[in-house]
Design an enzyme around this catalytic site. Sequence first.
Site, PDB file in Angstrom:
ATOM      1  N   ARG A 286       0.838  -1.197   0.000  1.00 49.83           N
ATOM      2  CA  ARG A 286       0.000   0.000   0.000  1.00 49.83           C
ATOM      3  C   ARG A 286       0.874   1.249   0.000  1.00 49.83           C
ATOM      4  NH1 ARG A 286      -4.924  -1.752   4.190  1.00 49.83           N
ATOM      5  NH2 ARG A 286      -5.308  -3.774   3.197  1.00 49.83           N
TER       6      ARG A 286
ATOM      7  N   GLU B  96      -6.937   0.344  14.689  1.00 49.38           N
ATOM      8  CA  GLU B  96      -7.662  -0.655  13.891  1.00 49.38           C
ATOM      9  C   GLU B  96      -6.768  -1.866  13.611  1.00 49.38           C
ATOM     10  OE1 GLU B  96      -9.324  -1.326   9.371  1.00 49.38           O
ATOM     11  OE2 GLU B  96      -9.001   0.735  10.049  1.00 49.38           O
TER      12      GLU B  96
ATOM     13  N   SER C  94     -11.105  -5.472   9.800  1.00 50.97           N
ATOM     14  CA  SER C  94     -12.444  -5.028   9.395  1.00 50.97           C
ATOM     15  C   SER C  94     -13.140  -6.186   8.701  1.00 50.97           C
ATOM     16  CB  SER C  94     -12.373  -3.813   8.463  1.00 50.97           C
ATOM     17  OG  SER C  94     -11.771  -4.165   7.240  1.00 50.97           O
TER      18      SER C  94
END
Length: 401
Positions: A223, A310, A313
């Site tokens: 990413r 986080e 998800s």
Amino acid sequence: MVTLQKEVEGIREERNNVAKKMKGKLEPSERERLVEEGKNLKESLVTLEEDLMKLQDELQHVARSIPNMTHPDVPVGGEDSSAIRNEVGSPREFSFPIKDHLQLGKDLDLMDFDSAAEVSGSKFFYLKNEAVLLEMALLNWTLSEVMKKGFTPLTTPEIVRSSIVEKCGFQPRGDNTQVYSIDGTDQCLIGTAEIPVGGIHMDSILLESALPLKYIAFSHCFRTEAGAAGAAAKGLYRVHQFSKAEMFVLCRPEDSESFHNELIQIEEDLFTSLGLHFKTLDMATADLGAPAYRKFDIEAWMPGLGRFGEISSASNCTDYQSRRLGIRFRPSEPLQTGSKKGKANLPSTKFVHTLNATACAVPRMMVCLLENYQQEDGSVVVPETLRPFMGGIEVIKPKLR
């Protein structure tokens, strides 16, 4: 576009009529007039077809920017509007000054960001010593636990065509893209195994009896992390390359909500087994990516960073991805006999629903484990569930210098 399409079809019909007239016996002057008319029509058609192609591209660009529908129970608003669905455990209380994972990694000789920055650039890292074993332990333990739930293990290609990235709902181009594109090709590095797993059944019709298809896929992820900066992005929390185990489900539309709940339960069970303090959030509308109909994030307490971060998800993408990828199934309802004797009608195909959920994103799991399991003497305790996957190592101790 429809208006222009009709105009193009009209000129094509005129050209056909001119061509038919040319086949008959004609006076030279009439033939010359028809030749000139055909030439003018051809030039007009070329211009209009170019305009039509541009309009088609514009329409596709606009269509791709339209996100999925949203579940009626999703909180409306920005990230602060997200609702807590569940909370597990409580923050560990320390009787000594704590370190963040960066300091622990340095003191225990577990990671090297400086050398990686020289070799590859910022936000890359080397793992060393027990950290390497911990990465393998996390992945092997996760795979073994998720496979018990009927998931098929996969390793995936880590380079995919840009068109697959787009069909999964990600933007491979643009200033804020998170995708690394390979110059001179139509290929990209994957940001998640969701993309190549989604492509496995592209342009296919599955049997209803084959559903659900449940995968647990290991891959490296890449990413760009465009715009990521500051203390919140330091160390292992936000990096350019990392290992991840991703769950992916293809199912009947009526089953996707129950599978969404199953994926969340698996995630919560995994993180509870590791002794983490975390909360599960029903993410608000503004925080949903284009494919997600509903998304639940899990945030774990990271004491060294002094905040929740986080770690996973779980998204129900309904038929958003399957429509673009062309993944359908044929219901196995009884065949109906057609009007002609002996001829049966096959039931119409339907689009599957797709879901994805993070089972283990290694760097952020390491942040949680190092910071939550640190001891006063600078060592880190290995959670009991992972010890069999680390050759029985119970504690990561400072190295003798």
